[in-house]
Motif scaffolding. Structure first.
Motif, PDB file in Angstrom:
ATOM      1  N   SER A  21       0.837  -1.193   0.000  1.00 24.64           N
ATOM      2  CA  SER A  21       0.000   0.000   0.000  1.00 24.64           C
ATOM      3  C   SER A  21       0.871   1.242   0.000  1.00 24.64           C
ATOM      4  O   SER A  21       1.932   1.265   0.628  1.00 24.64           O
ATOM      5  CB  SER A  21      -0.894   0.025   1.245  1.00 24.64           C
ATOM      6  N   CYS A  22       0.383   2.253  -0.662  1.00 24.92           N
ATOM      7  CA  CYS A  22       1.045   3.561  -0.688  1.00 24.92           C
ATOM      8  C   CYS A  22      -0.029   4.572  -0.322  1.00 24.92           C
ATOM      9  O   CYS A  22      -0.872   4.913  -1.152  1.00 24.92           O
ATOM     10  CB  CYS A  22       1.612   3.829  -2.072  1.00 24.92           C
ATOM     11  N   ALA A  23      -0.007   5.011   0.924  1.00 20.67           N
ATOM     12  CA  ALA A  23      -1.041   5.909   1.430  1.00 20.67           C
ATOM     13  C   ALA A  23      -0.494   7.325   1.554  1.00 20.67           C
ATOM     14  O   ALA A  23       0.625   7.529   2.036  1.00 20.67           O
ATOM     15  CB  ALA A  23      -1.529   5.427   2.793  1.00 20.67           C
ATOM     16  N   ALA A  24      -1.303   8.280   1.132  1.00 16.72           N
ATOM     17  CA  ALA A  24      -0.896   9.683   1.212  1.00 16.72           C
ATOM     18  C   ALA A  24      -1.576  10.369   2.382  1.00 16.72           C
ATOM     19  O   ALA A  24      -2.730  10.080   2.693  1.00 16.72           O
ATOM     20  CB  ALA A  24      -1.249  10.409  -0.078  1.00 16.72           C
ATOM     21  N   SER A  25      -0.854  11.269   2.991  1.00 15.89           N
ATOM     22  CA  SER A  25      -1.448  12.124   4.022  1.00 15.89           C
ATOM     23  C   SER A  25      -1.086  13.566   3.714  1.00 15.89           C
ATOM     24  O   SER A  25       0.022  13.855   3.260  1.00 15.89           O
ATOM     25  CB  SER A  25      -0.967  11.736   5.421  1.00 15.89           C
ATOM     26  N   GLY A  26      -2.041  14.437   3.919  1.00 15.69           N
ATOM     27  CA  GLY A  26      -1.806  15.859   3.689  1.00 15.69           C
ATOM     28  C   GLY A  26      -2.070  16.312   2.274  1.00 15.69           C
ATOM     29  O   GLY A  26      -2.027  17.519   1.994  1.00 15.69           O
ATOM     30  N   PHE A  27      -2.327  15.373   1.368  1.00 19.71           N
ATOM     31  CA  PHE A  27      -2.674  15.737  -0.001  1.00 19.71           C
ATOM     32  C   PHE A  27      -3.411  14.564  -0.633  1.00 19.71           C
ATOM     33  O   PHE A  27      -3.329  13.426  -0.160  1.00 19.71           O
ATOM     34  CB  PHE A  27      -1.432  16.092  -0.823  1.00 19.71           C
ATOM     35  N   SER A  28      -4.110  14.856  -1.730  1.00 23.35           N
ATOM     36  CA  SER A  28      -4.858  13.813  -2.431  1.00 23.35           C
ATOM     37  C   SER A  28      -4.000  13.183  -3.518  1.00 23.35           C
ATOM     38  O   SER A  28      -3.289  13.865  -4.244  1.00 23.35           O
ATOM     39  CB  SER A  28      -6.112  14.413  -3.070  1.00 23.35           C
ATOM     40  N   CYS A  50       3.668   1.767 -12.822  1.00 20.96           N
ATOM     41  CA  CYS A  50       3.192   3.145 -12.769  1.00 20.96           C
ATOM     42  C   CYS A  50       1.706   3.162 -13.097  1.00 20.96           C
ATOM     43  O   CYS A  50       1.245   2.344 -13.902  1.00 20.96           O
ATOM     44  CB  CYS A  50       3.976   3.988 -13.766  1.00 20.96           C
ATOM     45  N   ILE A  51       0.989   4.090 -12.465  1.00 16.17           N
ATOM     46  CA  ILE A  51      -0.414   4.309 -12.813  1.00 16.17           C
ATOM     47  C   ILE A  51      -0.602   5.796 -13.081  1.00 16.17           C
ATOM     48  O   ILE A  51      -0.183   6.645 -12.279  1.00 16.17           O
ATOM     49  CB  ILE A  51      -1.367   3.772 -11.724  1.00 16.17           C
ATOM     50  N   SER A  52      -1.201   6.087 -14.216  1.00 13.57           N
ATOM     51  CA  SER A  52      -1.365   7.471 -14.653  1.00 13.57           C
ATOM     52  C   SER A  52      -2.375   8.215 -13.792  1.00 13.57           C
ATOM     53  O   SER A  52      -3.416   7.672 -13.409  1.00 13.57           O
ATOM     54  CB  SER A  52      -1.828   7.489 -16.108  1.00 13.57           C
ATOM     55  N   GLY A  53      -2.073   9.476 -13.523  1.00  7.44           N
ATOM     56  CA  GLY A  53      -3.018  10.325 -12.825  1.00  7.44           C
ATOM     57  C   GLY A  53      -4.091  10.889 -13.735  1.00  7.44           C
ATOM     58  O   GLY A  53      -5.080  11.457 -13.264  1.00  7.44           O
ATOM     59  N   ARG A  54      -3.911  10.762 -15.029  1.00  2.00           N
ATOM     60  CA  ARG A  54      -4.865  11.332 -15.978  1.00  2.00           C
ATOM     61  C   ARG A  54      -5.942  10.334 -16.364  1.00  2.00           C
ATOM     62  O   ARG A  54      -7.131  10.655 -16.313  1.00  2.00           O
ATOM     63  CB  ARG A  54      -4.125  11.826 -17.209  1.00  2.00           C
ATOM     64  N   ASP A  55      -5.526   9.115 -16.767  1.00  5.36           N
ATOM     65  CA  ASP A  55      -6.516   8.173 -17.292  1.00  5.36           C
ATOM     66  C   ASP A  55      -6.460   6.797 -16.655  1.00  5.36           C
ATOM     67  O   ASP A  55      -7.164   5.890 -17.101  1.00  5.36           O
ATOM     68  CB  ASP A  55      -6.381   8.044 -18.808  1.00  5.36           C
ATOM     69  N   GLY A  56      -5.609   6.625 -15.648  1.00  7.98           N
ATOM     70  CA  GLY A  56      -5.529   5.335 -14.966  1.00  7.98           C
ATOM     71  C   GLY A  56      -4.787   4.266 -15.732  1.00  7.98           C
ATOM     72  O   GLY A  56      -4.761   3.102 -15.305  1.00  7.98           O
ATOM     73  N   SER A  71      -3.275  -0.553  -8.635  1.00  9.95           N
ATOM     74  CA  SER A  71      -4.622  -0.001  -8.607  1.00  9.95           C
ATOM     75  C   SER A  71      -4.672   1.189  -7.670  1.00  9.95           C
ATOM     76  O   SER A  71      -3.780   1.394  -6.845  1.00  9.95           O
ATOM     77  CB  SER A  71      -5.633  -1.074  -8.170  1.00  9.95           C
ATOM     78  N   ARG A  72      -5.755   1.947  -7.800  1.00  6.96           N
ATOM     79  CA  ARG A  72      -5.921   3.164  -7.006  1.00  6.96           C
ATOM     80  C   ARG A  72      -7.275   3.121  -6.311  1.00  6.96           C
ATOM     81  O   ARG A  72      -8.277   2.768  -6.936  1.00  6.96           O
ATOM     82  CB  ARG A  72      -5.846   4.378  -7.927  1.00  6.96           C
ATOM     83  N   ASP A  73      -7.306   3.461  -5.037  1.00  2.97           N
ATOM     84  CA  ASP A  73      -8.556   3.586  -4.281  1.00  2.97           C
ATOM     85  C   ASP A  73      -8.646   5.031  -3.801  1.00  2.97           C
ATOM     86  O   ASP A  73      -8.013   5.407  -2.811  1.00  2.97           O
ATOM     87  CB  ASP A  73      -8.576   2.606  -3.103  1.00  2.97           C
ATOM     88  N   SER A  74      -9.416   5.838  -4.505  1.00  6.38           N
ATOM     89  CA  SER A  74      -9.512   7.259  -4.168  1.00  6.38           C
ATOM     90  C   SER A  74     -10.133   7.483  -2.795  1.00  6.38           C
ATOM     91  O   SER A  74      -9.734   8.394  -2.076  1.00  6.38           O
ATOM     92  CB  SER A  74     -10.324   7.988  -5.234  1.00  6.38           C
ATOM     93  N   ALA A  75     -11.087   6.657  -2.436  1.00  8.72           N
ATOM     94  CA  ALA A  75     -11.751   6.822  -1.146  1.00  8.72           C
ATOM     95  C   ALA A  75     -10.777   6.658   0.018  1.00  8.72           C
ATOM     96  O   ALA A  75     -10.911   7.307   1.051  1.00  8.72           O
ATOM     97  CB  ALA A  75     -12.896   5.832  -1.020  1.00  8.72           C
ATOM     98  N   LYS A  76      -9.776   5.788  -0.185  1.00 10.46           N
ATOM     99  CA  LYS A  76      -8.780   5.552   0.859  1.00 10.46           C
ATOM    100  C   LYS A  76      -7.494   6.335   0.614  1.00 10.46           C
ATOM    101  O   LYS A  76      -6.547   6.214   1.382  1.00 10.46           O
ATOM    102  CB  LYS A  76      -8.476   4.056   0.955  1.00 10.46           C
ATOM    103  N   ASN A  77      -7.479   7.098  -0.481  1.00 16.25           N
ATOM    104  CA  ASN A  77      -6.289   7.890  -0.829  1.00 16.25           C
ATOM    105  C   ASN A  77      -5.035   7.016  -0.845  1.00 16.25           C
ATOM    106  O   ASN A  77      -3.978   7.381  -0.302  1.00 16.25           O
ATOM    107  CB  ASN A  77      -6.108   9.053   0.155  1.00 16.25           C
ATOM    108  N   THR A  78      -5.175   5.871  -1.497  1.00 15.58           N
ATOM    109  CA  THR A  78      -4.124   4.850  -1.470  1.00 15.58           C
ATOM    110  C   THR A  78      -3.976   4.225  -2.851  1.00 15.58           C
ATOM    111  O   THR A  78      -4.966   4.033  -3.563  1.00 15.58           O
ATOM    112  CB  THR A  78      -4.476   3.761  -0.437  1.00 15.58           C
ATOM    113  N   VAL A  79      -2.736   3.914  -3.191  1.00 18.61           N
ATOM    114  CA  VAL A  79      -2.439   3.131  -4.386  1.00 18.61           C
ATOM    115  C   VAL A  79      -1.846   1.805  -3.924  1.00 18.61           C
ATOM    116  O   VAL A  79      -1.023   1.777  -2.997  1.00 18.61           O
ATOM    117  CB  VAL A  79      -1.460   3.880  -5.310  1.00 18.61           C
TER     118      VAL A  79
END
Length: 126
Positions: A21-28, A50-56, A71-79
């Motif tokens: 898991s790669c979790a971010a804090s302080g930013f989205s 790598c996963i693109s921030g534009r189109d996944g 994969s990316r889980d926006s709700a958990k702010n985690t890749v």
């Protein structure tokens, strides 16, 4: 505090699986391009995925294609980086990195990333 934190590493037998898991804090993490890297003992750091921030869209290092997924889980702010069918040569410290400015993954190995995590150890051994 703006930071990335990796977790999920550990000791696993060949053929086993781990989910990093790669979790971010302080930013989205939304709209950030995320790269996963690894550094094995005595070797240089290398790009894994790598996963693109534009189109996944995603890219993978040839040696992990078909075994790793990202994969990316926006709700958990985690890749996540799912590691399957692990081999001893996958042993390394794995790092994630986030870039605001790169929209796609082409050349991700050479990006200047805005944030790096501290790394998580993956050891594949019987």
């Amino acid at each position: 505090q703006l930071q990335l934190v990796e977790s999920g590493g550990g000791l696993v037998q060949p053929g086993g699986s781990l989910r990093l898991s790669c979790a971010a804090s302080g930013f989205s993490l939304d709209y950030n391009t995320i790269g996963w890297f690894r550094r094995a003992p005595g070797k240089e750091r290398e790009g894994v995925s790598c996963i693109s921030g534009r189109d996944g869209s995603t890219v993978f290092k040839d040696s992990v294609k078909g075994r790793f997924t990202i994969s990316r889980d926006s709700a958990k702010n985690t890749v996540y980086l799912q590691l399957n069918s692990l081999k001893p040569e996958d042993t390394a410290v794995y790092y994630c990195a986030a870039s605001h400015g790169y929209y796609y993954c082409s050349g991700y190995e050479f990006f200047e990333y805005d944030y790096w995590g501290q790394g998580t150890q993956v050891t594949v051994s019987s």
